[in-house]
Design a protein around this motif. Structure first.
Motif, PDB file in Angstrom:
ATOM      1  N   TYR A  46       0.843  -1.193   0.000  1.00  0.00           N
ATOM      2  CA  TYR A  46       0.000   0.000   0.000  1.00  0.00           C
ATOM      3  C   TYR A  46       0.878   1.243   0.000  1.00  0.00           C
ATOM      4  O   TYR A  46       1.150   1.832   1.042  1.00  0.00           O
ATOM      5  CB  TYR A  46      -0.927   0.001   1.215  1.00  0.00           C
ATOM      6  N   THR A  48      -0.001   3.998  -1.400  1.00  0.00           N
ATOM      7  CA  THR A  48      -0.884   5.152  -1.235  1.00  0.00           C
ATOM      8  C   THR A  48      -2.104   4.724  -0.426  1.00  0.00           C
ATOM      9  O   THR A  48      -2.478   3.549  -0.419  1.00  0.00           O
ATOM     10  CB  THR A  48      -1.381   5.718  -2.589  1.00  0.00           C
ATOM     11  N   PHE A  49      -2.714   5.678   0.224  1.00  0.00           N
ATOM     12  CA  PHE A  49      -3.932   5.415   0.981  1.00  0.00           C
ATOM     13  C   PHE A  49      -5.046   4.967   0.039  1.00  0.00           C
ATOM     14  O   PHE A  49      -5.873   4.129   0.384  1.00  0.00           O
ATOM     15  CB  PHE A  49      -4.346   6.663   1.765  1.00  0.00           C
ATOM     16  N   GLU A  50      -5.060   5.498  -1.162  1.00  0.00           N
ATOM     17  CA  GLU A  50      -6.080   5.152  -2.144  1.00  0.00           C
ATOM     18  C   GLU A  50      -6.051   3.668  -2.500  1.00  0.00           C
ATOM     19  O   GLU A  50      -7.091   3.060  -2.770  1.00  0.00           O
ATOM     20  CB  GLU A  50      -5.925   6.012  -3.398  1.00  0.00           C
ATOM     21  N   MET A  51      -4.866   3.061  -2.500  1.00  0.00           N
ATOM     22  CA  MET A  51      -4.755   1.625  -2.777  1.00  0.00           C
ATOM     23  C   MET A  51      -5.437   0.817  -1.667  1.00  0.00           C
ATOM     24  O   MET A  51      -6.116  -0.174  -1.934  1.00  0.00           O
ATOM     25  CB  MET A  51      -3.291   1.213  -2.918  1.00  0.00           C
ATOM     26  N   VAL A  53      -7.883   1.923   0.311  1.00  0.00           N
ATOM     27  CA  VAL A  53      -9.317   2.176   0.182  1.00  0.00           C
ATOM     28  C   VAL A  53      -9.898   1.341  -0.961  1.00  0.00           C
ATOM     29  O   VAL A  53     -11.003   0.792  -0.839  1.00  0.00           O
ATOM     30  CB  VAL A  53      -9.595   3.684  -0.030  1.00  0.00           C
ATOM     31  N   ALA A  54      -9.174   1.191  -2.045  1.00  0.00           N
ATOM     32  CA  ALA A  54      -9.648   0.380  -3.171  1.00  0.00           C
ATOM     33  C   ALA A  54      -9.862  -1.070  -2.755  1.00  0.00           C
ATOM     34  O   ALA A  54     -10.841  -1.705  -3.170  1.00  0.00           O
ATOM     35  CB  ALA A  54      -8.659   0.475  -4.334  1.00  0.00           C
ATOM     36  N   LYS A  57     -13.059  -1.231  -0.628  1.00  0.00           N
ATOM     37  CA  LYS A  57     -14.231  -1.142  -1.499  1.00  0.00           C
ATOM     38  C   LYS A  57     -14.441  -2.442  -2.274  1.00  0.00           C
ATOM     39  O   LYS A  57     -15.574  -2.883  -2.452  1.00  0.00           O
ATOM     40  CB  LYS A  57     -14.079   0.034  -2.470  1.00  0.00           C
TER      41      LYS A  57
END
Length: 75
Positions: A46, A48-51, A53-54, A57
């Motif tokens: 990870y 990035t934080f977005e990874m 969160v993905a 989800k």
């Protein structure tokens, strides 16, 4: 941690094909909290934080794809 939440129990481990034989026929990109924990511990996945969160989800999306709306797994 997310896996300590009372409602996390269905997501703690990968789906066991012995319990749900057709799961991996329907869900091609599975995700669970144990896998996410291993990725976090590696400190390399990870970036990035977005990874992160993905993956969260995806875990919930998989539950809704596989299970019908009246089930606790979907809700």
């Amino acid at each position: 941690m997310m896996n300590e939440h009372p409602d996390a129990w269905p997501f703690k481990d990968p789906v066991d094909v012995r319990d749900v034989p057709d799961y991996y026929d329907i869900i091609k990109d599975p995700m669970d909290l144990k896998t996410m924990s291993k990725r976090l511990e590696s400190e390399q996945y990870y970036v990035t934080f977005e990874m992160f969160v993905a993956d969260v989800k995806r875990m919930f999306s998989n539950a809704r794809t596989y299970n019908s709306p009246e089930t606790i797994y979907y809700k």
